[in-house]
Design a protein around this motif. Structure first.
Motif, PDB file in Angstrom:
ATOM      1  N   LEU A 133       0.805  -1.222   0.000  1.00  0.00           N
ATOM      2  CA  LEU A 133       0.000   0.000   0.000  1.00  0.00           C
ATOM      3  C   LEU A 133       0.839   1.274   0.000  1.00  0.00           C
ATOM      4  O   LEU A 133       0.602   2.190  -0.789  1.00  0.00           O
ATOM      5  CB  LEU A 133      -0.940  -0.009   1.201  1.00  0.00           C
ATOM      6  N   ARG A 134       1.804   1.361   0.897  1.00  0.00           N
ATOM      7  CA  ARG A 134       2.585   2.595   0.979  1.00  0.00           C
ATOM      8  C   ARG A 134       3.430   2.801  -0.283  1.00  0.00           C
ATOM      9  O   ARG A 134       3.584   3.922  -0.763  1.00  0.00           O
ATOM     10  CB  ARG A 134       3.483   2.561   2.213  1.00  0.00           C
ATOM     11  N   ALA A 135       3.967   1.718  -0.827  1.00  0.00           N
ATOM     12  CA  ALA A 135       4.745   1.842  -2.068  1.00  0.00           C
ATOM     13  C   ALA A 135       3.855   2.323  -3.203  1.00  0.00           C
ATOM     14  O   ALA A 135       4.271   3.133  -4.039  1.00  0.00           O
ATOM     15  CB  ALA A 135       5.390   0.501  -2.420  1.00  0.00           C
ATOM     16  N   MET A 136       2.615   1.829  -3.262  1.00  0.00           N
ATOM     17  CA  MET A 136       1.694   2.276  -4.299  1.00  0.00           C
ATOM     18  C   MET A 136       1.399   3.764  -4.161  1.00  0.00           C
ATOM     19  O   MET A 136       1.337   4.502  -5.153  1.00  0.00           O
ATOM     20  CB  MET A 136       0.397   1.483  -4.220  1.00  0.00           C
ATOM     21  N   GLU A 137       1.214   4.219  -2.925  1.00  0.00           N
ATOM     22  CA  GLU A 137       0.921   5.633  -2.711  1.00  0.00           C
ATOM     23  C   GLU A 137       2.094   6.520  -3.121  1.00  0.00           C
ATOM     24  O   GLU A 137       1.897   7.606  -3.673  1.00  0.00           O
ATOM     25  CB  GLU A 137       0.580   5.873  -1.240  1.00  0.00           C
ATOM     26  N   ARG A 138       3.308   6.068  -2.862  1.00  0.00           N
ATOM     27  CA  ARG A 138       4.484   6.887  -3.173  1.00  0.00           C
ATOM     28  C   ARG A 138       4.882   6.811  -4.643  1.00  0.00           C
ATOM     29  O   ARG A 138       5.471   7.754  -5.173  1.00  0.00           O
ATOM     30  CB  ARG A 138       5.665   6.452  -2.303  1.00  0.00           C
ATOM     31  N   SER A 139       4.575   5.713  -5.291  1.00  0.00           N
ATOM     32  CA  SER A 139       5.022   5.525  -6.668  1.00  0.00           C
ATOM     33  C   SER A 139       4.273   6.444  -7.637  1.00  0.00           C
ATOM     34  O   SER A 139       3.048   6.553  -7.586  1.00  0.00           O
ATOM     35  CB  SER A 139       4.799   4.071  -7.095  1.00  0.00           C
ATOM     36  N   PRO A 140       4.994   7.090  -8.564  1.00  0.00           N
ATOM     37  CA  PRO A 140       4.328   7.925  -9.571  1.00  0.00           C
ATOM     38  C   PRO A 140       3.826   7.116 -10.771  1.00  0.00           C
ATOM     39  O   PRO A 140       3.198   7.675 -11.668  1.00  0.00           O
ATOM     40  CB  PRO A 140       5.447   8.884  -9.995  1.00  0.00           C
ATOM     41  N   ARG A 141       4.067   5.808 -10.806  1.00  0.00           N
ATOM     42  CA  ARG A 141       3.696   4.993 -11.958  1.00  0.00           C
ATOM     43  C   ARG A 141       2.182   4.854 -12.060  1.00  0.00           C
ATOM     44  O   ARG A 141       1.534   4.324 -11.154  1.00  0.00           O
ATOM     45  CB  ARG A 141       4.329   3.615 -11.859  1.00  0.00           C
ATOM     46  N   PRO A 142       1.571   5.281 -13.164  1.00  0.00           N
ATOM     47  CA  PRO A 142       0.117   5.143 -13.321  1.00  0.00           C
ATOM     48  C   PRO A 142      -0.350   3.694 -13.287  1.00  0.00           C
ATOM     49  O   PRO A 142      -1.469   3.416 -12.840  1.00  0.00           O
ATOM     50  CB  PRO A 142      -0.148   5.776 -14.694  1.00  0.00           C
ATOM     51  N   SER A 143       0.482   2.771 -13.744  1.00  0.00           N
ATOM     52  CA  SER A 143       0.072   1.366 -13.759  1.00  0.00           C
ATOM     53  C   SER A 143      -0.011   0.779 -12.354  1.00  0.00           C
ATOM     54  O   SER A 143      -0.631  -0.270 -12.157  1.00  0.00           O
ATOM     55  CB  SER A 143       1.054   0.539 -14.595  1.00  0.00           C
ATOM     56  N   PHE A 144       0.584   1.443 -11.395  1.00  0.00           N
ATOM     57  CA  PHE A 144       0.624   0.974 -10.009  1.00  0.00           C
ATOM     58  C   PHE A 144      -0.427   1.749  -9.222  1.00  0.00           C
ATOM     59  O   PHE A 144      -0.119   2.677  -8.472  1.00  0.00           O
ATOM     60  CB  PHE A 144       2.016   1.190  -9.450  1.00  0.00           C
ATOM     61  N   ALA A 145      -1.707   1.390  -9.423  1.00  0.00           N
ATOM     62  CA  ALA A 145      -2.796   2.144  -8.817  1.00  0.00           C
ATOM     63  C   ALA A 145      -3.950   1.216  -8.479  1.00  0.00           C
ATOM     64  O   ALA A 145      -4.158   0.196  -9.131  1.00  0.00           O
ATOM     65  CB  ALA A 145      -3.273   3.246  -9.758  1.00  0.00           C
ATOM     66  N   ALA A 146      -4.708   1.583  -7.458  1.00  0.00           N
ATOM     67  CA  ALA A 146      -5.897   0.836  -7.075  1.00  0.00           C
ATOM     68  C   ALA A 146      -6.914   1.812  -6.506  1.00  0.00           C
ATOM     69  O   ALA A 146      -6.553   2.843  -5.925  1.00  0.00           O
ATOM     70  CB  ALA A 146      -5.561  -0.237  -6.043  1.00  0.00           C
ATOM     71  N   ALA A 147      -8.173   1.502  -6.690  1.00  0.00           N
ATOM     72  CA  ALA A 147      -9.249   2.336  -6.159  1.00  0.00           C
ATOM     73  C   ALA A 147     -10.549   1.552  -6.240  1.00  0.00           C
ATOM     74  O   ALA A 147     -10.670   0.603  -7.021  1.00  0.00           O
ATOM     75  CB  ALA A 147      -9.369   3.646  -6.939  1.00  0.00           C
ATOM     76  N   GLY A 148     -11.521   1.942  -5.427  1.00  0.00           N
ATOM     77  CA  GLY A 148     -12.855   1.334  -5.458  1.00  0.00           C
ATOM     78  C   GLY A 148     -13.894   2.409  -5.713  1.00  0.00           C
ATOM     79  O   GLY A 148     -13.976   3.398  -4.982  1.00  0.00           O
ATOM     80  N   GLY A 149     -14.680   2.239  -6.758  1.00  0.00           N
ATOM     81  CA  GLY A 149     -15.580   3.296  -7.203  1.00  0.00           C
ATOM     82  C   GLY A 149     -16.812   3.518  -6.361  1.00  0.00           C
ATOM     83  O   GLY A 149     -17.572   4.456  -6.619  1.00  0.00           O
ATOM     84  N   GLN A 150     -17.048   2.692  -5.336  1.00  0.00           N
ATOM     85  CA  GLN A 150     -18.247   2.891  -4.522  1.00  0.00           C
ATOM     86  C   GLN A 150     -18.222   4.231  -3.792  1.00  0.00           C
ATOM     87  O   GLN A 150     -19.265   4.839  -3.567  1.00  0.00           O
ATOM     88  CB  GLN A 150     -18.399   1.767  -3.492  1.00  0.00           C
ATOM     89  N   TRP A 151     -17.015   4.667  -3.407  1.00  0.00           N
ATOM     90  CA  TRP A 151     -16.880   5.923  -2.654  1.00  0.00           C
ATOM     91  C   TRP A 151     -15.496   6.491  -2.967  1.00  0.00           C
ATOM     92  O   TRP A 151     -14.482   5.930  -2.576  1.00  0.00           O
ATOM     93  CB  TRP A 151     -17.063   5.646  -1.167  1.00  0.00           C
TER      94      TRP A 151
END
Length: 356
Positions: A179-197
């Motif tokens: 999680l923390r690496a994903m937040e710090r990484s600028p790579r667009p391919s390294f992303a996650a989100a949930g559209g409910q909120w």
């Protein structure tokens, strides 16, 4: 030898789940935000379940400059009438325009809502099956600002049908995603989100191109997170289970159709999906099938169960019997993935009366 080949990665993955669970961000209660916040609620044929969502939005506190924008996207079940009956003039109800070529329904509805939000500082996208606690929006907006991110995805607690399958999303994030690496990484391919909120800084949303940038993306939530990173913004996941609950699907058939429309897009390719499924089946299904072969199979199954327990406790999920049935969850999920690819190949994917 095969025992160690399965047991060691399971131990590492479960340890990773524990670390991520300890690192989870959570919106706090009793927060206050003076910013101009626009809640954006897209609706299509939601007459039967929008009332609890609307009532929870109208009950929000700690956000004095809150406006609620609702878009009826071509509903045929009287959704707009329900909105008027429940909320009256306390929400701004609009009717969506015809779907243009090249757009999918939800991105277009969200695009129209964002345009209607005027000079809001923060946009809060909420699905009709989400029910928020009174402190939810203030807490999420405060967390967005405290962590200096552009997009925050606070994932709600899952309720309703599919209790064996739906919590796998939170479990997969905690188990496989740093999680923390994903937040710090600028790579667009390294992303996650949930559209409910989703909670998004308005300026950052506009820089990313908004939902126009993901107009044909079946996974528009992840697409928007990637667009935010691409434009130089930052994203973060959070555990919203204490402030929000989501009754995503009311029946097994609805769940299968909902997962069917998007699972094929989650893996990049058929081969990517096959690799993930083989790994999941080897790690979490094979050990309980081989109990009679030795202690390692029992240990491997137990380690897998522990990972699911940690995920459930951390995200408000049901622990018993879900964790004990984790191998069954993985098998059902594999079946849904195969069904999704099959339906896509046959051109049979539809959602809310529209082809996907």
């Amino acid at each position: 030898m095969i025992g160690w080949l399965l047991l060691v990665p399971l131990l590492l993955l479960t340890a990773h789940t524990v670390v991520n669970a300890l690192l989870l961000r959570r919106p706090r209660r009793n927060a206050v935000s003076d910013e101009r916040v626009a809640v954006l609620l897209p609706l299509r044929d939601e007459a039967g379940r929008v009332t609890p969502c609307l009532e929870s939005l109208l009950a929000q506190r700690g956000v004095p400059n809150l406006t609620i924008h609702v878009l009826d996207d071509g509903s045929t079940d009287g959704t707009a009438d329900v909105v008027r009956a429940v909320a009256g003039d306390r929400v701004r109800l609009r009717h969506g325009v015809a779907l243009p070529d090249g757009w999918l329904g939800k991105p277009h509805a969200c695009h129209q809502l964002a345009a209607a939000a005027g000079d809001a500082d923060v946009l809060v996208f909420v699905d009709a099956d989400v029910i928020l606690e009174p402190d939810a929006i203030a807490g999420a907006v405060t967390l967005l600002r405290d962590k200096k991110v552009t997009l925050l995805s606070p994932y709600p607690r899952i309720a309703g049908s599919g209790r064996l399958v739906q919590p796998l999303l939170q479990w997969s994030w905690l188990t496989f995603l740093p999680l923390r690496a994903m937040e710090r990484s600028p790579r667009p391919s390294f992303a996650a989100a949930g559209g409910q909120w989703l909670v998004v800084d308005r300026d950052g949303y506009d820089r990313a191109g908004g939902h126009a940038a993901v107009r044909d993306d079946i996974l528009e939530d992840i697409g928007l997170a990637r667009a935010v990173k691409r434009s130089g913004g930052r994203i973060a996941l959070a555990d919203g289970s204490r402030l929000a609950v989501c009754r995503m699907y009311e029946s097994w058939g609805e769940l299968a159709d909902g997962y069917g429309k998007s699972l094929w897009a989650s893996f990049g390719s058929v081969w990517g999906a096959a690799a993930v499924l083989v790994l999941l089946l080897l790690l979490y299904v094979v050990p309980p099938l081989l109990f009679v072969t030795g202690w390692w199979a029992v240990a491997a199954y137990g380690v897998g169960v522990v990972g699911r327990v940690v995920s459930g406790v951390a995200t408000g999920g049901r622990v018993v019997p879900d964790a004990l049935l984790h191998p069954v969850s993985v098998v059902v999920f594999a079946g849904l993935v195969i069904r999704s690819f099959s339906m896509r190949r046959r051109g049979a994917l539809r959602w809310r009366g529209r082809a996907v």
